[in-house]
Design a protein around this motif. Structure first.
Motif, PDB file in Angstrom:
ATOM      1  N   GLU A 121       0.803  -1.219   0.000  1.00 46.46           N
ATOM      2  CA  GLU A 121       0.000   0.000   0.000  1.00 46.46           C
ATOM      3  C   GLU A 121       0.838   1.272   0.000  1.00 46.46           C
ATOM      4  O   GLU A 121       0.296   2.378  -0.067  1.00 46.46           O
ATOM      5  CB  GLU A 121      -0.931   0.004   1.215  1.00 46.46           C
ATOM      6  CG  GLU A 121      -1.983  -1.103   1.165  1.00 46.46           C
ATOM      7  CD  GLU A 121      -2.856  -1.118   2.412  1.00 46.46           C
ATOM      8  OE1 GLU A 121      -2.596  -0.317   3.336  1.00 46.46           O
ATOM      9  OE2 GLU A 121      -3.810  -1.933   2.453  1.00 46.46           O
ATOM     10  N   GLY A 122       2.167   1.112   0.066  1.00 46.87           N
ATOM     11  CA  GLY A 122       3.053   2.271   0.040  1.00 46.87           C
ATOM     12  C   GLY A 122       2.967   3.126   1.292  1.00 46.87           C
ATOM     13  O   GLY A 122       3.246   4.332   1.254  1.00 46.87           O
ATOM     14  N   GLN A 123       2.590   2.518   2.428  1.00 43.03           N
ATOM     15  CA  GLN A 123       2.473   3.264   3.683  1.00 43.03           C
ATOM     16  C   GLN A 123       3.833   3.366   4.373  1.00 43.03           C
ATOM     17  O   GLN A 123       4.716   2.516   4.160  1.00 43.03           O
ATOM     18  CB  GLN A 123       1.466   2.577   4.610  1.00 43.03           C
ATOM     19  CG  GLN A 123       0.041   2.587   4.069  1.00 43.03           C
ATOM     20  CD  GLN A 123      -0.935   2.026   5.082  1.00 43.03           C
ATOM     21  OE1 GLN A 123      -0.803   2.260   6.277  1.00 43.03           O
ATOM     22  NE2 GLN A 123      -1.919   1.272   4.598  1.00 43.03           N
ATOM     23  N   PRO A 124       4.026   4.399   5.199  1.00 41.83           N
ATOM     24  CA  PRO A 124       5.336   4.578   5.863  1.00 41.83           C
ATOM     25  C   PRO A 124       5.643   3.440   6.825  1.00 41.83           C
ATOM     26  O   PRO A 124       4.762   2.959   7.547  1.00 41.83           O
ATOM     27  CB  PRO A 124       5.179   5.906   6.607  1.00 41.83           C
ATOM     28  CG  PRO A 124       3.705   6.113   6.742  1.00 41.83           C
ATOM     29  CD  PRO A 124       3.086   5.477   5.540  1.00 41.83           C
ATOM     30  N   LEU A 125       6.894   3.018   6.829  1.00 46.66           N
ATOM     31  CA  LEU A 125       7.348   1.952   7.724  1.00 46.66           C
ATOM     32  C   LEU A 125       7.869   2.556   9.013  1.00 46.66           C
ATOM     33  O   LEU A 125       8.342   3.694   9.045  1.00 46.66           O
ATOM     34  CB  LEU A 125       8.459   1.145   7.044  1.00 46.66           C
ATOM     35  CG  LEU A 125       8.069   0.374   5.779  1.00 46.66           C
ATOM     36  CD1 LEU A 125       9.310  -0.170   5.094  1.00 46.66           C
ATOM     37  CD2 LEU A 125       7.111  -0.758   6.111  1.00 46.66           C
ATOM     38  N   PRO A 126       7.810   1.802  10.099  1.00 43.09           N
ATOM     39  CA  PRO A 126       8.342   2.317  11.377  1.00 43.09           C
ATOM     40  C   PRO A 126       9.864   2.358  11.364  1.00 43.09           C
ATOM     41  O   PRO A 126      10.513   1.657  10.583  1.00 43.09           O
ATOM     42  CB  PRO A 126       7.830   1.295  12.391  1.00 43.09           C
ATOM     43  CG  PRO A 126       7.688   0.023  11.612  1.00 43.09           C
ATOM     44  CD  PRO A 126       7.259   0.446  10.238  1.00 43.09           C
TER      45      PRO A 126
END
Length: 597
Positions: free
Chosen positions: A451-456
């Protein structure tokens, strides 16, 4: 270290003294004391220092000078005076009360008593300083009511009074002054009042009360009842003032109390003065610790500075740590009794002072506290990035049934509950924490990646080396290993494990970074166990057991808790089931499953 500096260090004597370090500009950058000059100075250049500040200091030292004294106490006193004079940048600096007001008793005929922020060395007496201005003005108001001290600033020389240069003002008319300016009060009478003021400001209220009671009885004998009533009201004012002090013990006459506590690479110091069984003064100050010194190293200098500043003459000093130094005082580290209660009170004051400072800082900069914790966490875990986004995983199951996992998300060191996620374990059969962790980490980051969401910046798994290795396997499958940091926390000793390293890291139990990790772990456990219980409850409600006559949801839950699943109940012996629910219900359960075959 230059050859010249090396020779100077080698030539230092094994005597008490004070040493001064200079930089290339010839400026004093640090002043210290030592019982043995040679040993202390040599340690700067031969030890591997943990403190970055100490390493920077050593690099800047170009020259040194020293002063030999007779005793360690002399060295401490000299160090204190030299630090005050030169203010070296690497020494402890008191963030003190330089701008706080004092009460001044002016050195003049018919001395005035007033508040001032300037201490002038002209022989006048100064009492304070008073960090609480309201208390100071309340004290001045009380003194004004008790003693008719003049408020004018006229030069009341004998010559001026004899020439009748002044006339009685309104203060005399309303009874607030006895008009020494027009010779209605002698200098001896006025100075007796000033002696009373001095005693009150020193905290010696008992002497003043005794004197006033004697005067009151004299007035009664002379039938001057109105004057006696005025003196009685003065005594009440003093007694009320004394009541505001904390009564400690009638056996404690004169005592100083010092407590220290480290915070944010600083020291908070609470100082209390006790006189005649009452706490007459208390104040908390901040110390900047530019070199990472211990309480034992800092406290002797602080004691001398504050006692000098507040003109203390107490011979006994209560301290919050054991000091092996000769200050010419009786140093006490009490374990019980009234003095221990005093020390506890001082430490309690520091606690509330730090809480107050923390609240003020958060109001000014809401993110300051979070940023400090995250910076500490970054240093403790040796992370490349500041962990603004952290995720923590925990598994939960009961004998392999109703297996679930939880992922909690913290952003800027605070829970981001809208980002929390539950997982129902799909590919694992039985109680296998490692496989469950492998599945849930893979599912979580596969989705974020797609989903192209930011990783921690940091992933924490609840568990030791096994759970951590499982999480690492999943990250490697997703080609994310090395792109985000991952650690495991083992519950028993709060050990922090890193991938590929069998030796755990032990973070200080009081560290804010460990508390943040524990908060994440506990929140993940709470969130996971709640989901596990909900899932188990739903399963119990749908179970075949409730179809049996006489089996309630409560009984079904009891059976499933004991046996783990309906399948285990089916194959269980009659005697095993009867031990849980009794023979009557056990017979019904066995009959129900026999009919289902």
């Amino acid at each position: 270290m230059s050859a010249d500096l090396k020779d100077k260090v080698a030539a230092l004597p094994l005597s008490p003294g004070v040493y001064q370090y200079f930089d290339k500009k010839g400026v004093i950058i640090y002043i210290g004391k030592a019982k043995y000059l040679k040993k202390r100075v040599k340690s700067y250049f031969t030890k591997n220092h943990d403190s970055a500040k100490t390493r920077i200091l050593v690099k800047q030292i170009v020259d040194l000078k020293y002063i030999v004294v007779d005793t360690e106490l002399d060295a401490l006193i000299l160090e204190n005076s030299l630090i005050k004079k030169h203010q070296p940048k690497y020494n402890v600096l008191l963030k003190d009360d330089k701008t706080f007001p004092w009460i001044c008793i002016k050195k003049e005929r018919f001395p005035r008593v007033f508040a001032t922020r300037k201490v002038i060395k002209d022989g006048s007496k100064y009492y304070g300083p008073y960090p609480n201005i309201k208390i100071m003005y309340a004290l001045l108001e009380m003194i004004k009511k008790i003693f008719a001290i003049r408020t004018c600033n006229f030069n009341l020389s004998q010559e001026n009074i004899d020439k009748q240069k002044f006339r009685a003002c309104l203060e005399f008319q309303i009874g607030n002054c006895k008009a020494p300016c027009v010779a209605k009060q002698t200098e001896r009478q006025y100075n007796e009042m000033i002696d009373g003021v001095k005693e009150i400001l020193k905290g010696n209220t008992s002497k003043v009360i005794k004197l006033l009671k004697t005067q009151m009885l004299q007035e009664v004998e002379l039938l001057h009842f109105e004057q006696a009533e005025k003196i009685k009201q003065q005594i009440k004012l003093i007694e009320n003032y004394q009541a505001k002090s904390t009564i400690v013990s009638p056996t404690i006459k004169d005592l100083d109390v010092f407590a220290v506590k480290e915070h944010d690479k600083k020291w908070a110091v609470h100082y209390m003065r006790v006189h005649n069984g009452s706490i007459i003064y208390a104040q908390t100050l901040d110390l900047e610790n530019r070199l990472e010194q211990t309480a034992e190293e800092i406290l002797p200098s602080v004691i001398l500075q504050l006692r000098e500043k507040f003109s203390s003459t107490a011979k006994e000093v209560v301290v919050s740590c054991v000091l092996n130094v000769d200050l010419g005082l009786t140093l006490i580290h009490p374990q019980r009794g009234d003095k221990k209660a005093l020390l506890d009170l001082a430490e309690k004051n520091i606690k509330f002072y730090l809480l107050d400072q923390k609240k003020k800082a958060e109001l000014i900069d809401p993110d300051r506290h979070s940023n400090r914790i995250l910076k500490t966490l970054q240093e403790d875990l040796r992370l490349k990035q500041l962990p603004m986004h952290i995720e923590c995983f925990d598994n939960s199951n009961h004998q392999g049934t109703d297996a679930v996992a939880a992922c909690v998300v913290f952003k800027n060191a605070k829970p981001s509950k809208k980002d929390y996620r539950h997982f129902n374990i799909k590919t694992v059969v039985g109680p296998d924490d490692f496989a469950s962790m492998r599945e849930v980490v893979y599912r979580r980051y596969k989705r974020l990646k797609e989903e192209g969401q930011p990783l921690p910046q940091l992933v924490i798994v609840d568990g030791g080396k096994g759970q951590l290795s499982s999480a690492v396997e999943s990250l490697k499958q997703l080609d994310l290993y090395g792109k985000l940091a991952v650690v495991g926390i083992a519950k028993r000793l709060e050990e922090i494990y890193f991938p590929g390293d069998s030796t755990p890291l032990y973070i200080n139990k009081k560290s804010e970074s460990l508390k943040l990790i524990q908060h994440l772990r506990n929140e993940a456990h709470r969130f996971g166990i709640t989901h596990h219980r909900d899932k188990k409850t739903k399963r119990i409600r749908k179970t075949q057991l409730t179809q049996i006559d006489g089996i309630s949801e409560k009984t079904a839950k009891k059976l499933l808790t004991h046996f783990g699943s309906v399948k285990q109940i089916k194959v269980a012996e009659f005697s095993e089931i009867s031990q849980v629910v009794g023979a009557h219900l056990a017979q019904k359960i066995k009959a129900f499953f026999l009919n289902k075959i």
